[in-house]
Design an enzyme around this catalytic site. Structure first.
Site, PDB file in Angstrom:
ATOM      1  N   GLY A 109      -5.115  -5.204   5.646  1.00 42.52           N
ATOM      2  CA  GLY A 109      -4.332  -6.141   4.851  1.00 42.52           C
ATOM      3  C   GLY A 109      -4.883  -7.554   4.867  1.00 42.52           C
TER       4      GLY A 109
ATOM      5  N   GLU B 216      10.216  -5.959   3.823  1.00 44.39           N
ATOM      6  CA  GLU B 216      10.454  -7.255   3.174  1.00 44.39           C
ATOM      7  C   GLU B 216      10.010  -7.225   1.718  1.00 44.39           C
ATOM      8  OE1 GLU B 216       8.937  -8.228   7.435  1.00 44.39           O
ATOM      9  OE2 GLU B 216       8.552  -6.746   5.867  1.00 44.39           O
TER      10      GLU B 216
ATOM     11  N   GLU C  21      -4.450 -12.074  14.200  1.00 50.16           N
ATOM     12  CA  GLU C  21      -4.065 -10.672  14.093  1.00 50.16           C
ATOM     13  C   GLU C  21      -5.241  -9.764  14.441  1.00 50.16           C
ATOM     14  OE1 GLU C  21      -0.857  -9.173  11.221  1.00 50.16           O
ATOM     15  OE2 GLU C  21      -2.694  -8.456  10.275  1.00 50.16           O
TER      16      GLU C  21
ATOM     17  N   HIS D 265      -3.036 -38.065  10.812  1.00 50.70           N
ATOM     18  CA  HIS D 265      -1.764 -38.757  11.037  1.00 50.70           C
ATOM     19  C   HIS D 265      -0.713 -37.798  11.576  1.00 50.70           C
ATOM     20  CE1 HIS D 265      -3.124 -42.476   9.042  1.00 50.70           C
ATOM     21  NE2 HIS D 265      -3.846 -41.646   8.303  1.00 50.70           N
TER      22      HIS D 265
ATOM     23  N   LYS E 216       0.833  -1.206   0.000  1.00 52.99           N
ATOM     24  CA  LYS E 216       0.000   0.000   0.000  1.00 52.99           C
ATOM     25  C   LYS E 216       0.867   1.257   0.000  1.00 52.99           C
ATOM     26  CE  LYS E 216      -3.767   0.054   2.466  1.00 52.99           C
ATOM     27  NZ  LYS E 216      -4.720   0.136   3.604  1.00 52.99           N
TER      28      LYS E 216
END
Length: 570
Positions: free
Chosen positions: A273, A219, A360, A391, A213
Site C-alpha cells: 500500500g 474506514e 511502516e 519558526h 484492494k
C-alpha cells in the site's frame, strides 16, 4: 538463530562500533575544512546534487559502511527485489513497485511471469478512461461533465497520491491541464473529513474513486457507503454506476456495491500500500486531474531512479548513500529521528508520505527470520517545509536534541515572483535559508564568538550553539512531474537499503493489525449499547470508564436506524 547470523555479529558492524569513538573526537567545524573530503562527499545524478559532507563521518566511515553493505549482501538483495524473488517472506510475496513505472518493453518477473504487460494493460485503461472523463465523452447521470473527483482511501492509498497531487498543483504544465477541475482525498473516517470533502461540490459533477484492494477496509468502505448515500440522495440509486468507480481486485464486492466491474482498476499483491502511488491507486485520480501524459512523466522520473539504484556503484548511488548514512546515524551514533525539510511549499505533503513509507516499513523489532533485534532499527520521521519549520521546531534541532536533517531544495521555483526594489526574489529569500541552515547546524556558535560580539555574559550559554549536528542536502534542478517521481524513487529505495542492511522485512506491516482487531470489539459494544441498551462488558476499568463517559455524553445520537448526512452540504 545465533546472534552471529544478525548483521551486528559481523566484523564490519563491530568495526563501525569501534569507529564511533574516533568520530566523537571530531567536530564538523574541522571536517568541513577538509576540501578533499567535502568534494568526495558530493555526487550528482541526472541534475540532482547530493551533498552529504555535513554528516558526522569521514571518508574512512564511508569505507566501513561499504564493508557493512557487503556483509549485509546489499547488492544481492537489491537484485533479488528487481528479479521478483519473494523477499517479503512473511507474506510470501514479491516486492515489485518498480514494475509499476517500467517501460512497455521491460521484463520484470513475478512467479516466472513478466508482469509489465499487465501493468500497461491497466495504465492504458486508465489513460482511456481519464481521457473520456476529461473530454466529456463520459458524463454523469444528468448529462453533466464530471469535473470534481473525490478519491477515498487510507494509508498508502491516500498519503502517496496526496503528496504527488500537492506537488503538481503549482507546476505550470500540470496546473494548465487541471484548469477547472478539483481533486480531493477522503481518508479519515471522521465525519468532519466527509463534510469538508463534499463542501461546495455538486453530486451531478462529482466522480468518486474508491480505493481498496479487498474492498473490505473498514474506514474506506464506511466512507464509500456515505458518499454513495450522498449521491443517491441527490440523484437516485441508478446514478451510482455513473458516479463511482473502484481501484480493487475484488470484482464481486465491487459489483455488489453498485459499481460496474468494468470500471474497476486492478493492482497486485506484489504492490504494498505505501508503495502503491505508481499503481492505479495514484495514477487513476492523478490522471483524472492532470491528464495521463503528465502522470506518465512522473512514472518516468521514478523509473530513472530505479535504474540508477540498480546499476550505479554504491559510491555514486543516491539511495544507497542515503540509506547507509541513516543506518550510521540510527544504529551507531544513536540518533533515532530524522527531519525531512523541503524548501518548497509544493512538497508540504512529502514528509507525511515518507513518514508512513519509512516508519511502516522499518518500524520492526525482529529480523526477517523472526529474531529479536539487539540493536536500534527504524527512524522517527517528521518534517515541515522551510521556512515554516524554522519558526516551529528548529529551536530543538539547533539547541536541543540532535536530529539529522534532510534539506531538500529546488533551483527553479514553480511560481517565481520578482518585486521591483527588493534585494532578492522571493525564491532567493527562501533558498538563502536552505543554504544557511545546514552550516548553522554544522558549525554552531561558540562562547568565544559571542564574547567577541559583546553579548552580555549572562546570555552566553543561552546563545551558544554546539554545532556538530549532521545534515545532508538534496538540490533538485526543478520540481516538475519527472523530478517529483525521482524524489519519490530516491526515498523509497533509501528505506529499502536501510531494511536490507538491518536484516528486517521492510515490506510487511503486522504492527497495524492489533489496534484494528481491538477496535472491532469496541465497535460491537457501541452497537449493543446504543441500539439495545446493553451494559459495557469485557474491557478493563480504564477503558470501561472512558466508554461510559463517551456513551453517556453522546446519548442524544439517534437510536433508530436512519441516515443523516452533513446538513449544511446537502
Amino acid at each position: 538463530m545465533a546472534l552471529s547470523a544478525l548483521i551486528c555479529g559481523t566484523d564490519p558492524w563491530k568495526d563501525l562500533k569501534a569507529h564511533v569513538h574516533d568520530i566523537e573526537k571530531t567536530h564538523l567545524r574541522e571536517l568541513m575544512n577538509d576540501v578533499e573530503r567535502c568534494q568526495s562527499m558530493m555526487t550528482v545524478f541526472d541534475g540532482i546534487l547530493l551533498d552529504y559532507s555535513r554528516q558526522c563521518a569521514t571518508l574512512d566511515t564511508l569505507k566501513k559502511l561499504y564493508n557493512l553493505a557487503e556483509a549485509a549482501h546489499l547488492k544481492e538483495k537489491i537484485n533479488r527485489m528487481f528479479n521478483g524473488d519473494l523477499i517479503n517472506s512473511t507474506e510470501n510475496r514479491s516486492v515489485l513497485h518498480v514494475a509499476l513505472r517500467a517501460p512497455r518493453d521491460a521484463v520484470i518477473n513475478s512467479d516466472g511471469k513478466n508482469v509489465v504487460p499487465d501493468v500497461w494493460k491497466v495504465l492504458d485503461k486508465i489513460k482511456g478512461f481519464s481521457e473520456a472523463i476529461r473530454s466529456g465523452a463520459w458524463v454523469g447521470a444528468t448529462g453533466k461533465v464530471l469535473k470534481n473527483v473525490i478519491a477515498i482511501g487510507i494509508g498508502g492509498s491516500f498519503l502517496g497520491p496526496l503528496f504527488v497531487h500537492t506537488a503538481l498543483q503549482t507546476d505550470p504544465e500540470a496546473a494548465e491541464f487541471a484548469r477547472g477541475r478539483q481533486l480531493r482525498f477522503l481518508a479519515n473516517v471522521d465525519p468532519i473529513d466527509i463534510a469538508r470533502n463534499i463542501a461546495g461540490l455538486n453530486p451531478e459533477t462529482t466522480l468518486v474513486v474508491v480505493v481498496s484492494k479487498t474492498f473490505t477496509t473498514a474506514e474506506t468502505m464506511l466512507n464509500a457507503r456515505t458518499l454513495r448515500e450522498w449521491i443517491i440522495t441527490a440523484l437516485g440509486p441508478q446514478a451510482v454506476a455513473k458516479h463511482m468507480i473502484a481501484v480493487s481486485t475484488n470484482l464481486t464486492l465491487v459489483e455488489k456495491f453498485g459499481i460496474d466491474p468494468n470500471n474497476a482498476f486492478a493492482f497486485w499483491d506484489w504492490v504494498g500500500g505505501r508503495y502503491s502511488v505508481c499503481s492505479a491507486v495514484g495514477v487513476l485520480p492523478l490522471s483524472l486531474q492532470y491528464g495521463f501524459p503528465v502522470v506518465e512523466k512522473f512514472l518516468k522520473g521514478a523509473w530513472s531512479i530505479d535504474q540508477h539504484f540498480r546499476s550505479a556503484p554504491f559510491e555514486k548511488n543516491l539511495p544507497v548513500l542515503l540509506g547507509l548514512l541513516s543506518v550510521w546515524n540510527v544504529s551507531f551514533l544513536g540518533y533515532p529521528a530524522r527531519a525531512i525539510l523541503p524548501y518548497s511549499q509544493a512538497l508540504e505533503k512529502f514528509a507525511p508520505h515518507i513518514q508512513q513509507v519509512s516508519m511502516e516499513s522499518n518500524g520492526k523489532g525482529v529480523s526477517i527470520d523472526g529474531v529479536p533485534l539487539p540493536y536500534e532499527a527504524g527512524e522517527i520521521d517528521f518534517g515541515e517545509p522551510g521556512t515554516n519549520g524554522q519558526h516551529s521546531f528548529y529551536q530543538l534541532i539547533h539547541q536541543g536534541r540532535v536530529v539529522p536533517c534532510d534539506f531538500i531544495g529546488v533551483v527553479k521555483s514553480q511560481q517565481p515572483v520578482y518585486l521591483k526594489g527588493e534585494t532578492v526574489s522571493n525564491h532567493d529569500e527562501l533558498m538563502s535559508n536552505f543554504f544557511a541552515q545546514p552550516d548553522a547546524l554544522a558549525y554552531g556558535k561558540t562562547p568565544e564568538q559571542l564574547l567577541n560580539e559583546n553579548v552580555p555574559r549572562h546570555l552566553i550559554t543561552h546563545k551558544t550553539f554546539s554545532g556538530n549536528r549532521p545534515s545532508l542536502s538534496l538540490l533538485l534542478p526543478s520540481l516538475n512531474a519527472y523530478n517529483i517521481g525521482q524524489l519519490l524513487g530516491i526515498y523509497e529505495h533509501r528505506i529499502a537499503v536501510e531494511g536490507f542492511v538491518w536484516g528486517i522485512n521492510s515490506f510487511d506491516q503486522w504492527g497495524v493489525e492489533l489496534g484494528k482487531s481491538l477496535a472491532t470489539q469496541v465497535r460491537k459494544q457501541f452497537h449493543a449499547s446504543r441500539k439495545k441498551g446493553e451494559p459495557i462488558e469485557g474491557f478493563n476499568f480504564s477503558t470501561t470508564t472512558l466508554l461510559t463517559r463517551y456513551l453517556e455524553a453522546s446519548s442524544d445520537a439517534p437510536k433508530e436506524d436512519c441516515t443523516a448526512l452533513p446538513k449544511s452540504y446537502l
